[in-house]
Design an enzyme around this catalytic site. Structure first.
Site, PDB file in Angstrom:
ATOM      1  N   TYR A  22     -10.705  -3.631  11.913  1.00 31.33           N
ATOM      2  CA  TYR A  22      -9.465  -2.580  11.940  1.00 31.33           C
ATOM      3  C   TYR A  22      -9.218  -1.949  13.117  1.00 31.33           C
ATOM      4  O   TYR A  22      -8.175  -2.051  13.864  1.00 31.33           O
ATOM      5  CB  TYR A  22      -9.676  -1.600  10.732  1.00 31.33           C
ATOM      6  CG  TYR A  22      -8.800  -0.288  11.137  1.00 31.33           C
ATOM      7  CD1 TYR A  22      -7.433  -0.428  10.739  1.00 31.33           C
ATOM      8  CD2 TYR A  22      -9.474   1.092  11.656  1.00 31.33           C
ATOM      9  CE1 TYR A  22      -6.611   0.742  11.091  1.00 31.33           C
ATOM     10  CE2 TYR A  22      -8.566   1.851  11.867  1.00 31.33           C
ATOM     11  CZ  TYR A  22      -7.340   1.976  11.558  1.00 31.33           C
ATOM     12  OH  TYR A  22      -6.606   2.974  11.877  1.00 31.33           O
ATOM     13  N   ASP A  48     -20.218   6.161  11.420  1.00 30.82           N
ATOM     14  CA  ASP A  48     -19.266   7.473  11.669  1.00 30.82           C
ATOM     15  C   ASP A  48     -19.674   8.047  13.006  1.00 30.82           C
ATOM     16  O   ASP A  48     -20.777   7.909  13.508  1.00 30.82           O
ATOM     17  CB  ASP A  48     -19.723   8.509  10.683  1.00 30.82           C
ATOM     18  CG  ASP A  48     -18.891   8.555   9.326  1.00 30.82           C
ATOM     19  OD1 ASP A  48     -17.735   8.235   9.433  1.00 30.82           O
ATOM     20  OD2 ASP A  48     -19.089   9.172   8.492  1.00 30.82           O
ATOM     21  N   TYR A  84      -3.476   8.467  16.784  1.00 26.82           N
ATOM     22  CA  TYR A  84      -3.544   9.344  15.997  1.00 26.82           C
ATOM     23  C   TYR A  84      -5.123   9.890  15.835  1.00 26.82           C
ATOM     24  O   TYR A  84      -5.956   9.260  15.864  1.00 26.82           O
ATOM     25  CB  TYR A  84      -3.199   9.071  14.675  1.00 26.82           C
ATOM     26  CG  TYR A  84      -1.817   8.632  14.535  1.00 26.82           C
ATOM     27  CD1 TYR A  84      -0.635   8.850  15.280  1.00 26.82           C
ATOM     28  CD2 TYR A  84      -1.718   7.575  13.421  1.00 26.82           C
ATOM     29  CE1 TYR A  84       0.474   8.254  15.166  1.00 26.82           C
ATOM     30  CE2 TYR A  84      -0.235   7.093  13.256  1.00 26.82           C
ATOM     31  CZ  TYR A  84       0.731   7.195  13.949  1.00 26.82           C
ATOM     32  OH  TYR A  84       1.927   6.688  13.830  1.00 26.82           O
ATOM     33  N   PHE A  85      -5.284  11.215  15.796  1.00 24.07           N
ATOM     34  CA  PHE A  85      -6.632  11.991  15.185  1.00 24.07           C
ATOM     35  C   PHE A  85      -6.788  11.778  13.624  1.00 24.07           C
ATOM     36  O   PHE A  85      -6.331  10.781  12.928  1.00 24.07           O
ATOM     37  CB  PHE A  85      -7.003  13.022  15.966  1.00 24.07           C
ATOM     38  CG  PHE A  85      -7.276  12.736  17.469  1.00 24.07           C
ATOM     39  CD1 PHE A  85      -6.295  12.180  18.197  1.00 24.07           C
ATOM     40  CD2 PHE A  85      -8.901  12.893  17.835  1.00 24.07           C
ATOM     41  CE1 PHE A  85      -6.789  11.626  19.600  1.00 24.07           C
ATOM     42  CE2 PHE A  85      -9.143  12.220  19.103  1.00 24.07           C
ATOM     43  CZ  PHE A  85      -8.198  11.778  19.865  1.00 24.07           C
ATOM     44  N   SER A  87      -4.914   4.790  17.206  1.00 25.84           N
ATOM     45  CA  SER A  87      -6.024   5.428  16.643  1.00 25.84           C
ATOM     46  C   SER A  87      -6.824   6.092  17.719  1.00 25.84           C
ATOM     47  O   SER A  87      -7.081   5.488  18.511  1.00 25.84           O
ATOM     48  CB  SER A  87      -6.355   4.809  15.507  1.00 25.84           C
ATOM     49  OG  SER A  87      -7.876   5.528  15.179  1.00 25.84           O
ATOM     50  N   PHE A 109       4.790   1.447  11.741  1.00 21.79           N
ATOM     51  CA  PHE A 109       3.519   2.039  11.036  1.00 21.79           C
ATOM     52  C   PHE A 109       2.899   0.999  10.281  1.00 21.79           C
ATOM     53  O   PHE A 109       1.515   0.947  10.053  1.00 21.79           O
ATOM     54  CB  PHE A 109       3.966   3.084   9.888  1.00 21.79           C
ATOM     55  CG  PHE A 109       4.385   4.267  10.500  1.00 21.79           C
ATOM     56  CD1 PHE A 109       3.742   5.226  11.186  1.00 21.79           C
ATOM     57  CD2 PHE A 109       5.737   4.592  10.468  1.00 21.79           C
ATOM     58  CE1 PHE A 109       3.971   6.406  11.429  1.00 21.79           C
ATOM     59  CE2 PHE A 109       6.459   5.718  11.117  1.00 21.79           C
ATOM     60  CZ  PHE A 109       5.527   6.779  11.523  1.00 21.79           C
ATOM     61  N   ASN A 167       0.828  -1.206   0.094  1.00 23.02           N
ATOM     62  CA  ASN A 167      -0.111   0.135  -0.085  1.00 23.02           C
ATOM     63  C   ASN A 167       0.948   1.410   0.063  1.00 23.02           C
ATOM     64  O   ASN A 167       0.593   2.147   0.627  1.00 23.02           O
ATOM     65  CB  ASN A 167      -0.976  -0.109   1.140  1.00 23.02           C
ATOM     66  CG  ASN A 167      -2.119   0.990   1.021  1.00 23.02           C
ATOM     67  OD1 ASN A 167      -2.314   1.689  -0.013  1.00 23.02           O
ATOM     68  ND2 ASN A 167      -2.703   1.354   2.227  1.00 23.02           N
ATOM     69  N   LYS A 208      -6.285  -2.168  16.432  1.00 24.56           N
ATOM     70  CA  LYS A 208      -5.374  -1.304  17.055  1.00 24.56           C
ATOM     71  C   LYS A 208      -5.608  -1.404  18.672  1.00 24.56           C
ATOM     72  O   LYS A 208      -4.665  -1.265  19.508  1.00 24.56           O
ATOM     73  CB  LYS A 208      -6.104   0.183  16.788  1.00 24.56           C
ATOM     74  CG  LYS A 208      -5.740   0.349  15.473  1.00 24.56           C
ATOM     75  CD  LYS A 208      -4.139   0.437  15.266  1.00 24.56           C
ATOM     76  CE  LYS A 208      -3.870   0.905  13.549  1.00 24.56           C
ATOM     77  NZ  LYS A 208      -2.461   0.665  13.249  1.00 24.56           N
ATOM     78  N   LYS A 246      -5.426  -0.351   6.823  1.00 26.03           N
ATOM     79  CA  LYS A 246      -5.956   0.585   7.646  1.00 26.03           C
ATOM     80  C   LYS A 246      -7.396   0.921   6.994  1.00 26.03           C
ATOM     81  O   LYS A 246      -7.950   1.969   7.291  1.00 26.03           O
ATOM     82  CB  LYS A 246      -5.089   1.643   7.640  1.00 26.03           C
ATOM     83  CG  LYS A 246      -4.771   2.485   6.123  1.00 26.03           C
ATOM     84  CD  LYS A 246      -3.924   3.721   6.133  1.00 26.03           C
ATOM     85  CE  LYS A 246      -3.630   3.996   4.871  1.00 26.03           C
ATOM     86  NZ  LYS A 246      -3.104   5.419   4.496  1.00 26.03           N
TER      87      LYS A 246
HETATM   88  N1  UFG Z   1     -16.514  12.262   4.759  1.00 26.72           N
HETATM   89  C1  UFG Z   1     -17.680  12.738   3.866  1.00 26.72           C
HETATM   90  N2  UFG Z   1     -17.522  12.420   2.651  1.00 26.72           N
HETATM   91  C2  UFG Z   1     -16.355  11.864   2.177  1.00 26.72           C
HETATM   92  C3  UFG Z   1     -15.447  11.204   3.059  1.00 26.72           C
HETATM   93  C4  UFG Z   1     -15.797  11.464   4.542  1.00 26.72           C
HETATM   94  O1  UFG Z   1     -18.459  13.527   4.415  1.00 26.72           O
HETATM   95  O2  UFG Z   1     -16.429  11.377   0.837  1.00 26.72           O
HETATM   96  C5  UFG Z   1     -16.824  12.616   6.372  1.00 26.72           C
HETATM   97  C6  UFG Z   1     -16.963  11.586   7.113  1.00 26.72           C
HETATM   98  O3  UFG Z   1     -18.346  11.117   7.239  1.00 26.72           O
HETATM   99  C7  UFG Z   1     -16.669  12.026   8.557  1.00 26.72           C
HETATM  100  C8  UFG Z   1     -15.440  12.945   8.038  1.00 26.72           C
HETATM  101  O4  UFG Z   1     -15.424  13.214   6.622  1.00 26.72           O
HETATM  102  O5  UFG Z   1     -17.465  12.716   9.206  1.00 26.72           O
HETATM  103  C9  UFG Z   1     -13.883  12.368   8.104  1.00 26.72           C
HETATM  104  O6  UFG Z   1     -13.837  11.059   7.486  1.00 26.72           O
HETATM  105  P1  UFG Z   1     -12.628  10.268   7.120  1.00 26.72           P
HETATM  106  O7  UFG Z   1     -13.089   9.087   6.442  1.00 26.72           O
HETATM  107  O8  UFG Z   1     -11.578  10.987   6.526  1.00 26.72           O
HETATM  108  O9  UFG Z   1     -12.073   9.883   8.707  1.00 26.72           O
HETATM  109  P2  UFG Z   1     -12.671   9.202   9.935  1.00 26.72           P
HETATM  110  O10 UFG Z   1     -12.553  10.052  11.094  1.00 26.72           O
HETATM  111  O11 UFG Z   1     -13.986   8.581   9.491  1.00 26.72           O
HETATM  112  O12 UFG Z   1     -11.698   7.993  10.043  1.00 26.72           O
HETATM  113  C10 UFG Z   1     -10.531   8.093  10.685  1.00 26.72           C
HETATM  114  C11 UFG Z   1      -9.562   7.241   9.851  1.00 26.72           C
HETATM  115  C12 UFG Z   1      -9.621   5.856  10.430  1.00 26.72           C
HETATM  116  C13 UFG Z   1      -9.968   5.724  11.841  1.00 26.72           C
HETATM  117  C14 UFG Z   1     -11.103   6.596  12.360  1.00 26.72           C
HETATM  118  C15 UFG Z   1     -11.297   6.579  13.906  1.00 26.72           C
HETATM  119  O13 UFG Z   1      -9.501   7.377   8.654  1.00 26.72           O
HETATM  120  O14 UFG Z   1      -8.697   4.991  10.117  1.00 26.72           O
HETATM  121  O15 UFG Z   1     -10.680   8.183  12.076  1.00 26.72           O
HETATM  122  O16 UFG Z   1     -12.273   7.512  14.061  1.00 26.72           O
HETATM  123  F1  UFG Z   1     -10.463   4.561  12.257  1.00 26.72           F
END
Ligand code: UFG
Length: 344
Positions: free
Chosen positions: A155, A304, A183-184, A130, A86, A40, A159, A90
């Site tokens: 996943y 979410d 990580y956030f 995470s 790392f 990846n 963690k 994921k």
């Molecule tokens: N979102 C959209 N449209 C998209 C993609 C995302 O509206 O096309 C929103 C999601 O609903 C969320 C926000 O953007 O509200 C962030 O989404 P991400 O997918 O970028 O990130 P997440 O917070 O969902 O996920 C991240 C990491 C995961 C981890 C998670 C833990 O990518 O690896 O945080 O909360 F598990």
């Protein structure tokens, strides 16, 4: 100075966060040794790292879960003082469909590294955890003492289990010092635009989807829900610039090096301490890059969390680390990176 720097193995060092960390390690005087199997990650990230550094980096191509292979790396590179781990799968959604792949890969690699650390007296490890371990926290901002919630995906569960493996090993008396960094949401790219995120296929994460939409690769961004309990109804996260996040790993290694006890387990939140909604991200992206983004509001995405952001005081005080870059910086750098990809 070849041969004198502290050697650190960086598994997944060609990946998104790993590549930025390799750069910061080098700047801080460490000798990063990349181990990556490129399932990846792209070889181009090594070139990007070397362009930024103006120097070659050491690379071993292989799987960090393969003990014989890792034995060879350790034998070749005498005097490894630490590992930053790392390398892991994921993708949350994929993990639901292919749990065994996730458990096998993410647990095997950590178990292998822990055995090797014990056998070869490698004293330090920094592990990529995470904020997913908190699920939807009951109170915000979330501190390291906030309770862990049952994982929403295999996943997320890997963690949680990996954190337990680390803590149990320390508690058993093995002389290793461990830090798990929770990580956030890492976003952005190196300001040089030489390295950045390279999502496989259609991105799941917000910012790569935003930049690909702005670049015309995706037609439209869907905002997943606008009926959440936030200031504009869209989900709220703590978005951290990947360079700030990378520097947290350097601080973590320095902290481990300065600790007098030979056996310890510490956990740190690594975020900015600020929450931003999806619409905040879109508006900031449009503003700083002077671009209109094609987006519309769609349905909520299953799984979410509504809102999560970090209390980072533990890392600020103990690691003497704090973020230096803003959401605007990250979104500028993400766009610059996207544009650099178009050229190639
Ligand atoms: N979102 C959209 N449209 C998209 C993609 C995302 O509206 O096309 C929103 C999601 O609903 C969320 C926000 O953007 O509200 C962030 O989404 P991400 O997918 O970028 O990130 P997440 O917070 O969902 O996920 C991240 C990491 C995961 C981890 C998670 C833990 O990518 O690896 O945080 O909360 F598990």
């Amino acid at each position: 100075m070849p041969g004198t720097a502290t050697k650190v193995i960086v598994t997944g060092g060609a990946g998104y966060i790993g590549s930025h960390t390799v750069v910061e390690l080098f700047h801080a005087g460490y000798e990063p040794i990349i181990v990556d199997n490129f399932v990846n990650a792209e070889k181009s990230s090594i070139k990007g790292i070397e362009t930024i550094l103006g120097a070659k980096v050491k690379l071993y191509e292989g799987d960090s879960g393969n003990k014989e292979f890792m034995e060879r790396v350790i034998a070749q590179e005498r005097g490894i003082s630490g590992i930053i781990h790392f390398a892991a799968y994921k993708a949350v959604g994929e993990s639901v469909n292919q749990p065994l792949k996730y458990y096998r890969n993410n647990l095997d690699s950590l178990l292998t590294l822990m055995e090797l650390m014990k056998e070869h007296h490698i004293p330090h490890i920094v592990f990529s955890s995470s904020c997913t371990v908190y699920g939807q926290p009951d109170t915000l901002p979330v501190t390291e003492k906030s309770p862990k919630k049952p994982a929403e995906s295999p996943y997320g569960n890997t963690k949680q289990i990996c954190e337990e493996i680390l803590e149990d090993t320390v508690n058993s008396g093995v002389p290793i010092k461990v830090i798990a960094l929770r990580y956030f949401n890492p976003i952005g790219a190196h300001p040089s635009a030489e390295i950045g995120e390279l999502p496989l296929g259609v991105p799941n994460n917000l910012v790569p989807f935003v930049t690909q939409t702005a670049a015309g690769i995706r037609e439209k961004l869907t905002v997943f829900g606008d009926d959440y309990d936030t200031h504009d109804g869209t989900c709220l996260r703590d978005y951290i610039h990947v360079v700030d996040l990378a520097k947290a790993h350097v601080s973590a290694l320095q902290y481990l090096g300065s600790k007098s006890e030979e056996n310890s387990y510490d956990v740190f939140n690594i975020g900015t301490g600020q929450g931003s909604t999806v619409l905040d991200v879109i508006n900031t992206f449009e503003e700083v890059n002077n671009i209109k983004l094609n987006y519309s509001i769609g349905a909520r995405r299953a799984g979410d969390v509504e809102k999560v952001y970090a209390d980072v005081s533990h890392a600020n005080v103990e690691l003497r680390w704090k973020t230096e870059l803003s959401l605007a910086d990250a979104l500028k750098d993400a766009w610059k990176w996207q544009l650099s990809l178009k050229k190639n």
